[in-house]
Design an enzyme around this catalytic site. Structure first.
Site: not given
Ligand code: DGY
Length: 325
Positions: A237, A266, A284
């Site tokens: 993240r 984002e 992402h």
């Molecule tokens: C998640 O599934 O957490 C990935 O980052 C895709 O969004």
């Protein structure tokens, strides 16, 4: 009477087709006006939410008096106020496992791209710059045989470690809250403190969930511990890294490069990262393959329908909420 489900992102035709026979499905659409207004209007009679990428806590859910379950089409659940949901007896589910290999593939794509300057030289070639043999100023660095440091050796971290060890003959280091004897055995992975790992690794790959403990885990001090030749890869993240400090380190060439899939804010817009060719920036897409997103949607639908039918869903994030409502 069918229960009402509000779908709020990553809504594919297949997901709609699977849900429609079982529930009253509401999918906000820009053609019908403002999405936020449609979302707010539907919430008071919604029993289930399904989607991803939307912060949901007390402020957003106060009016959702009938809400029984949120089925997130993601493995990460940092967007949700889990304590609040649990206290209200609202079940929260996620989609682990099915995205492990795709996300590990993407981590390696970022690592390779940053090391061998794939994205940068693709743009360079297409811009018509290739007139003669490429000179050393455009060379990259090797990946095989180097040291891969994984911060957070969970399922995805282990899948990245396997690629590094078995595919590229890399030495694997890892840091995290617990030792992983089985992976130490399987991959020769060696445990290090975070500081030690940062000082030794040629590639530092971040795979920890975002929490109060991991927010800005990598800041100015940690970046200063990395080798000037090292590359940072973040598929976790954005907020796990102090982005301003990273940008500064890249601008001052205190590390070689970065491969980034996630950002503090984002979608990423107008970022100084855009001016840095040694930063590979993806939007992402860790789990964004047709196969994996389909598998995630299927898993999320299974979780949602189970919860609405009063059955314990397979991927329950907050088991304390089970049978509380
Ligand atoms: C998640 O599934 O957490 C990935 O980052 C895709 O969004």
């Amino acid at each position: 009477m069918k229960k009402t489900v509000l779908a709020f992102n990553r809504v594919s035709p297949e997901l709609v087709e699977r849900l429609q026979p079982h529930v009253e499905l509401i999918v906000p659409s820009p053609e019908r006006g403002d999405i936020a207004t449609q979302f707010a209007a539907a919430l008071p009679h919604t029993h289930g939410l399904i989607g991803a990428g939307r912060p949901l806590g007390e402020e957003q859910l106060r009016s959702a008096e009938r809400l029984e379950v949120i089925s997130s089409i993601s493995v990460g659940y940092d967007n949700y106020d889990v304590d609040y949901l649990t206290q209200r007896g609202i079940l929260l589910t996620n989609t682990p496992d099915v995205l492990t290999e795709s996300t590990a593939d993407l981590a390696f794509a970022l690592l390779m791209s940053a090391a061998r300057r794939v994205a940068e030289l693709d743009a360079w070639t297409k811009a018509g710059n290739w007139k003669r043999t490429v000179e050393s100023a455009l060379f990259g660095c090797d990946v095989h045989g180097k040291t891969l440091g994984i911060v957070g050796l969970g399922n995805i971290g282990a899948a990245i470690a396997r690629r590094g060890r078995l595919g590229f003959g890399m030495n694997v280091l890892y840091s995290g809250n617990s030792r992983k004897p089985a992976l130490e055995q399987e991959l020769g992975a060696q445990y290090r403190s975070l500081d030690e790992l940062l000082g030794e690794a040629d590639f530092v790959c971040l795979v920890v969930p975002l929490s109060a403990q991991t927010r800005h885990l990598i800041g100015r001090r940690e970046l200063a511990l990395m080798k000037p030749s090292a590359i940072l890869v973040n598929i976790a993240r954005g907020a796990v890294v102090d982005e301003a400090a990273l940008i500064e380190a890249l601008q001052e060439k205190r590390i070689r490069g970065a491969g980034l899939d996630v950002y503090e804010k984002e979608p990423l817009a107008d970022s100084p990262l855009f001016a840095l060719p040694q930063a590979v920036t993806l939007p992402h897409i860790g789990s964004a393959t047709h196969e994996t997103r389909q598998a995630m949607a299927d898993r999320a639908v299974d979780n949602l329908l189970a919860a609405l039918a009063g059955e314990r869903p397979r991927d329950l994030v907050n088991p304390q909420a089970w049978r509380k409502a």
